[in-house]
Scaffold this active site. Structure first.
Site, PDB file in Angstrom:
ATOM      1  CG  HIS A   1       2.464  -6.405  -4.464  1.00 50.37           C
ATOM      2  ND1 HIS A   1       1.692  -5.868  -3.462  1.00 50.37           N
ATOM      3  CD2 HIS A   1       3.298  -5.421  -4.859  1.00 50.37           C
ATOM      4  CE1 HIS A   1       2.029  -4.622  -3.255  1.00 50.37           C
ATOM      5  NE2 HIS A   1       3.008  -4.315  -4.104  1.00 50.37           N
TER       6      HIS A   1
ATOM      7  CB  CYS B   1       5.170  -4.059  -1.325  1.00 53.75           C
ATOM      8  SG  CYS B   1       5.747  -2.919  -2.585  1.00 53.75           S
TER       9      CYS B   1
ATOM     10  CB  ILE C   1       3.402  -2.458  -7.688  1.00 56.93           C
ATOM     11  CG1 ILE C   1       2.877  -3.627  -8.519  1.00 56.93           C
ATOM     12  CG2 ILE C   1       2.609  -1.185  -7.970  1.00 56.93           C
ATOM     13  CD1 ILE C   1       1.493  -4.086  -8.123  1.00 56.93           C
ATOM     14  NE  ARG C   2       4.159   4.366  -6.241  1.00 58.37           N
ATOM     15  CZ  ARG C   2       4.243   5.182  -5.213  1.00 58.37           C
ATOM     16  NH1 ARG C   2       5.253   6.015  -5.105  1.00 58.37           N
ATOM     17  NH2 ARG C   2       3.322   5.208  -4.288  1.00 58.37           N
TER      18      ARG C   2
ATOM     19  N   GLY D   1       0.866  -1.184   0.000  1.00 57.53           N
ATOM     20  CA  GLY D   1       0.000   0.000   0.000  1.00 57.53           C
ATOM     21  C   GLY D   1       0.889   1.216   0.000  1.00 57.53           C
ATOM     22  CD  GLU D   2       2.467   5.817  -0.266  1.00 59.73           C
ATOM     23  OE1 GLU D   2       3.561   6.153   0.227  1.00 59.73           O
ATOM     24  OE2 GLU D   2       2.339   5.459  -1.451  1.00 59.73           O
ATOM     25  CB  SER D   3       5.355   2.665   3.732  1.00 56.30           C
ATOM     26  OG  SER D   3       6.066   3.561   2.920  1.00 56.30           O
TER      27      SER D   3
ATOM     28  CD  GLU E   1      -0.191  -8.808  -2.268  1.00 58.79           C
ATOM     29  OE1 GLU E   1       0.776  -9.577  -2.146  1.00 58.79           O
ATOM     30  OE2 GLU E   1      -0.074  -7.567  -2.350  1.00 58.79           O
TER      31      GLU E   1
ATOM     32  NE  ARG F   1       8.218   5.190   1.122  1.00 59.18           N
ATOM     33  CZ  ARG F   1       7.448   6.262   1.284  1.00 59.18           C
ATOM     34  NH1 ARG F   1       7.871   7.293   1.968  1.00 59.18           N
ATOM     35  NH2 ARG F   1       6.264   6.293   0.737  1.00 59.18           N
TER      36      ARG F   1
HETATM   37  N1  GLN Z   1       5.819   2.850  -2.902  1.00 56.55           N
HETATM   38  C1  GLN Z   1       5.102   2.419  -1.755  1.00 56.55           C
HETATM   39  C2  GLN Z   1       5.697   3.010  -0.471  1.00 56.55           C
HETATM   40  O1  GLN Z   1       6.752   3.523  -0.494  1.00 56.55           O
HETATM   41  C3  GLN Z   1       5.082   0.898  -1.641  1.00 56.55           C
HETATM   42  C4  GLN Z   1       4.407   0.313  -2.863  1.00 56.55           C
HETATM   43  C5  GLN Z   1       3.642  -0.931  -2.631  1.00 56.55           C
HETATM   44  O2  GLN Z   1       3.375  -1.378  -1.516  1.00 56.55           O
HETATM   45  N2  GLN Z   1       3.235  -1.518  -3.726  1.00 56.55           N
HETATM   46  O3  GLN Z   1       5.076   2.972   0.545  1.00 56.55           O
END
Ligand code: GLN
Length: 199
Positions: free
Chosen positions: A179, A83, A143-144, A51-53, A181, A114
């Protein structure tokens, strides 16, 4: 004996996908979405989703989950962090310096950077050989993703891509930069559950 429950941190990010994968393996009645310290008390293992940390970090504090999560993990609760989840579980996060940066939980002895594989459009899939995983390579979706840039002595590297660790384990704590999942392949979740005595 009551069946042991598996939690998925569900404050933000791809908790529904983890819940689905785990439910398909152990049955929906054994999977709990964790949003509060009371939820956390019920579970024997926890998945920290992607998600977004930054957001996840803030919500861990706001819900009062941060300290109980640290305490339970130190007492042996198994944690599978993917992630953004891995970013949170780590000891050090780069870049750092802004008050809005995520706060590391300090539970997995790795340093992460990150978004080090590029932007959303640089997301990619690649087959990864994971130690202990039977049946061939795992099609891993990045993913990112964060990059693991330093690994402590007690941490085992279970897979690498291009010289960087992408699956690591330190006792009851697992970290993945991709990921699992998001594919139909449930072998990594199974391996985690088996190793944790939950399957
Ligand atoms: N870029 C996100 C972060 O820095 C992590 C990306 C992800 O969980 N797919 O939090």
């Amino acid at each position: 004996m009551p069946k042991k429950l598996i939690g998925v941190l569900a404050l933000q990010g791809d908790a529904p996908e983890h819940r689905q994968t785990l439910s398909d393996i152990v049955g929906a009645d054994r999977v709990v979405l964790v949003r509060s310290p009371a939820d956390l008390e019920k579970v024997s293992a926890l998945v920290l989703p992607g998600g977004e940390s930054t957001t996840l970090s803030r919500l861990l504090v706001a819900t009062g989950l941060r300290q109980p999560l640290i305490d339970r993990t130190k007492k042996g609760m198994s944690v599978l962090a993917t992630c953004a989840g891995l970013i949170l579980l780590s000891k050090r996060i780069e870049p750092a310096g802004s008050s809005r940066d995520p706060l590391p939980l300090g539970l997995l002895d790795v340093r992460v950077r990150r978004n080090d594989y590029g932007r959303q459009t640089d997301s990619f899939e690649i087959p990864v050989e994971v130690k202990g995983l039977r049946g061939g390579a795992f099609e891993a979706s990045f993913i990112r993703a964060p990059r693991i840039i330093e690994v402590g002595k007690r941490v085992s590297i279970l897979a690498k891509v291009g010289g960087s660790a992408v699956v690591v384990r330190e006792d009851n704590r697992w970290g993945l930069t991709f990921h699992p999942e998001l594919t139909q392949d449930d072998r990594i979740h199974r391996l985690f559950l088996e190793t944790s005595g939950l399957l």
